[in-house]
Enzyme design. Structure first.
Site, PDB file in Angstrom:
ATOM      1  N   GLU A 179       0.895  -1.304  -0.170  1.00  0.00           N
ATOM      2  CA  GLU A 179      -0.056  -0.021  -0.054  1.00  0.00           C
ATOM      3  C   GLU A 179       0.826   1.274   0.065  1.00  0.00           C
ATOM      4  O   GLU A 179       0.609   2.320   0.863  1.00  0.00           O
ATOM      5  CB  GLU A 179      -0.919  -0.042   1.003  1.00  0.00           C
ATOM      6  N   GLU A 284      -6.244 -10.405  -1.528  1.00  0.00           N
ATOM      7  CA  GLU A 284      -7.519 -10.090  -0.373  1.00  0.00           C
ATOM      8  C   GLU A 284      -8.774 -10.044  -0.800  1.00  0.00           C
ATOM      9  O   GLU A 284      -9.408  -9.034  -0.539  1.00  0.00           O
ATOM     10  CB  GLU A 284      -6.982  -8.868   0.496  1.00  0.00           C
TER      11      GLU A 284
HETATM   12  O1  9MR Z   1      -7.473  -8.302   8.416  1.00  0.00           O
HETATM   13  C1  9MR Z   1      -6.680  -7.273   9.094  1.00  0.00           C
HETATM   14  C2  9MR Z   1      -7.280  -6.712  10.289  1.00  0.00           C
HETATM   15  O2  9MR Z   1      -7.317  -8.019  11.215  1.00  0.00           O
HETATM   16  C3  9MR Z   1      -6.232  -5.808  10.872  1.00  0.00           C
HETATM   17  O3  9MR Z   1      -6.939  -5.310  12.079  1.00  0.00           O
HETATM   18  C4  9MR Z   1      -6.089  -4.803   9.970  1.00  0.00           C
HETATM   19  C5  9MR Z   1      -4.994  -3.950  10.792  1.00  0.00           C
HETATM   20  O4  9MR Z   1      -4.157  -3.192   9.964  1.00  0.00           O
HETATM   21  O5  9MR Z   1      -5.578  -5.330   8.861  1.00  0.00           O
HETATM   22  C6  9MR Z   1      -6.335  -6.060   8.239  1.00  0.00           C
HETATM   23  O6  9MR Z   1      -5.673  -6.628   6.943  1.00  0.00           O
HETATM   24  C7  9MR Z   1      -5.305  -5.529   5.967  1.00  0.00           C
HETATM   25  C8  9MR Z   1      -4.158  -6.138   5.262  1.00  0.00           C
HETATM   26  O7  9MR Z   1      -2.932  -6.297   6.108  1.00  0.00           O
HETATM   27  C9  9MR Z   1      -3.694  -5.055   3.945  1.00  0.00           C
HETATM   28  N1  9MR Z   1      -4.848  -4.757   3.117  1.00  0.00           N
HETATM   29  C10 9MR Z   1      -5.901  -4.459   4.028  1.00  0.00           C
HETATM   30  C11 9MR Z   1      -6.534  -5.428   4.951  1.00  0.00           C
HETATM   31  C12 9MR Z   1      -7.626  -5.179   5.473  1.00  0.00           C
HETATM   32  O8  9MR Z   1      -7.680  -3.948   6.428  1.00  0.00           O
END
Ligand code: 9MR
Length: 388
Positions: A179, A284
């Site tokens: 990102e 994702e």
């Molecule tokens: O699914 C993840 C969630 O449990 C966490 O709280 C969050 C915190 O940053 O991150 C989520 O995963 C993210 C991923 O690492 C990167 N792309 C977006 C995902 C959803 O937010």
């Protein structure tokens, strides 16, 4: 309102439970006419996602810390049975493995690596360099002053070499940078970018290659279907390639909803990314069925946290059939595109195992009941899966 749950029992008689093709019950047209079929029991070998898509791409999920540390967790068993690749949802992020200077915590990461080995799965590490879930100390000296470029590069190098190096032979691939782009395709002004400069991305890929020479290396981001962001990512990929830096793939996160985005744009991005010569990964995937407050539906900006309002949480008692039909239709359209381009797509990874534990229940407001995945709260595959 007709609720799916109430239909399930009567459906079992009409729509045989185990086979891939159930006449009249699996087509989208069929779905318009009648309730969705209940299909394979959870642990049946008759339909496994990884087999269902075996000719198209690898099929993955995200595994959480709570799941991997509880061998009796039914979601962990599903993760082992249905998927041939997985990504740690949070357990390999910087704050998890390296919460304090010189302090590494590898217990959960080690458990994930063992799980992958025991189940013959490809583990995709996530993620080495990100602006989020990275402790403040990373960017500061002992007195709390910002590091300079050389100092921060050293911190990055040590982290990557310690983490990616530890699993050099076990981790199949890494989301090296996550990102780093704004929606308009320009580089996000993260601390990485501000202190090191735009080439922090190149440096991260170089260190990752040095640490794990056999690992595949990916750039991963959300909203990659947007033409401007697509252009920014392509510029980035070409820049690395021109400099002779290894980049093997681009990850298209796919946090979608019933009306967002236009899948034609998704297809355009798959084609455009593939043309740069890298593998395309769907990293994702989930499709939210919930209504979103205006301007909040898009992407996956994890910093969003909005107060819960019931109007945005309408399906707490079950999912109405017409909404599940819309979800089925969205998944059918999306997988038609993925299959059409399966030569370019190495992997489709869902972001979570079941609707019960998906991050979608907590974003952008906590406490919602969403239904974005292919496995429901009862740990069963949804009726439309065999039509994908
Ligand atoms: O699914 C993840 C969630 O449990 C966490 O709280 C969050 C915190 O940053 O991150 C989520 O995963 C993210 C991923 O690492 C990167 N792309 C977006 C995902 C959803 O937010």
């Amino acid at each position: 309102m007709k609720i799916i749950k109430k239909f399930n029992k009567s459906l079992i008689a009409g729509c045989v439970t185990v086979v891939l093709v159930v006449s009249g019950c699996n087509s989208h047209q069929g779905l318009q006419q009648q309730a969705l079929p209940e299909i394979a029991p959870t642990f049946s070998k008759d339909i496994l996602l990884k087999n269902h898509f075996a000719e198209n791409f690898k099929i993955g999920t995200a595994i959480s810390k709570a799941q991997v540390l509880n061998s009796a967790d039914p979601e962990l068993r599903l993760a082992a049975e249905h998927f041939n690749t997985f990504t740690p949802e949070n357990s390999m992020k910087w704050e998890s493995v390296n919460p304090l200077p010189n302090e590494y915590q590898f217990d959960v990461a080690d458990a994930l690596v063992n799980f992958a080995k025991n189940n013959n799965q490809q583990l995709v590490g996530h993620t080495l360099v990100w602006h989020s879930q990275t402790p403040d100390w990373v960017f500061e000296d002992d007195a709390g002053n910002p590091l300079n470029r050389a100092q921060l590069l050293k911190v990055m190098e040590i982290h990557i070499k310690t983490v990616a190096g530890r699993y050099a032979e076990q981790i199949f691939a890494w989301d090296v940078v996550n990102e780093a782009l704004n929606e308009d395709g320009s580089l996000r002004e993260s601390k990485w970018q501000q202190i090191i400069g735009d080439d922090f991305i190149e440096q991260a890929f170089i260190y990752a290659h040095q640490a794990a020479p056999n690992a595949k290396l990916y750039y991963n981001d959300y909203n990659m279907f947007k033409p401007e962001k697509r252009a920014g990512a392509i510029k980035l990929i070409k820049r690395l390639k021109q400099k002779g830096i290894q980049i093997d793939g681009v990850g298209m996160q796919a946090h979608y909803s019933l009306d967002y985005p236009d899948f034609n744009e998704v297809e355009d991005s798959i084609v455009a990314f593939a043309a740069t010569g890298v593998d395309v990964m769907v990293t994702e995937l989930d499709i939210s069925v919930l209504p979103f407050p205006e301007n909040l539906a898009e992407g996956a900006d994890v910093s969003l946290d909005v107060a819960l309002q019931q109007q945005y949480n309408p399906y707490t008692e079950g999912l109405p059939i017409e909404i599940e039909q819309q979800l089925a239709s969205r998944y059918q359209n999306l997988f038609a595109i993925y299959k059409k381009h399966s030569e370019s797509i190495g992997r489709v990874t869902f972001w979570g195992v079941s609707d019960k534990q998906t991050w979608r229940n907590g974003w952008p407001m906590k406490g919602r009941t969403d239904y974005p995945l292919l496995i429901d709260r009862d740990m069963k595959l949804k009726g439309f899966v065999n039509s994908l």
